[in-house]
Design a protein around this motif. Sequence first.
Motif: not given
Length: 176
Positions: A77-98
């Motif tokens: 809220p004070d405008g200072i950057d939050v330490a975030v974990k960016v989404k990396m392709l290698k960490n993404i699981r496929k959603a089910p085909a359903s």
Amino acid sequence: MPDDRKPRIINVTRKPTKCPDCGERVVDIVYGTGDMTEIEFALQYRKEAIMGGDNIPRRPPIWCCVCGCKRFRKVNPDGIDVAVKVKMLKNIRKAPASVINWSSDTVDRALERNQIELIHKYTLDITTEFEEKETLVVTAVSQSDAELLAIDLVRNGVVGLKGRICIKIEVNKKNT
């Protein structure tokens, strides 16, 4: 002359539900994608996201409007950057085909001919040769058309992890 344009990257304290500029949905930015397009990502991982490429900026935006007009960076809220974990392709699981409503080519032809009464939804319980089981909802013009679609999806690796042969398909017509 002053520059009245709004910045492309907006600092926010939480993920917006829609873009304040164009009103479109806001989705995650996935980094480490190389030259992958959004369509390739959607087909392979069955999720909606914007491709961030391989270069991660120092202060990375983590969300983006689906049209791409604005990106959003998380800050306190004070405008200072939050330490975030960016989404990396290698960490993404496929959603089910359903999560996808699959349809056969004959459905497209029926739609072109305005034969909507021929089109039906079916629930398929598919079993591969390695006993992998998946339940899909498909749109087809007949039960046999739905079975052919299931065989094609398994053969192309959409259903199951290892299996490429359907050993059992149970087809049930959905009531709509």
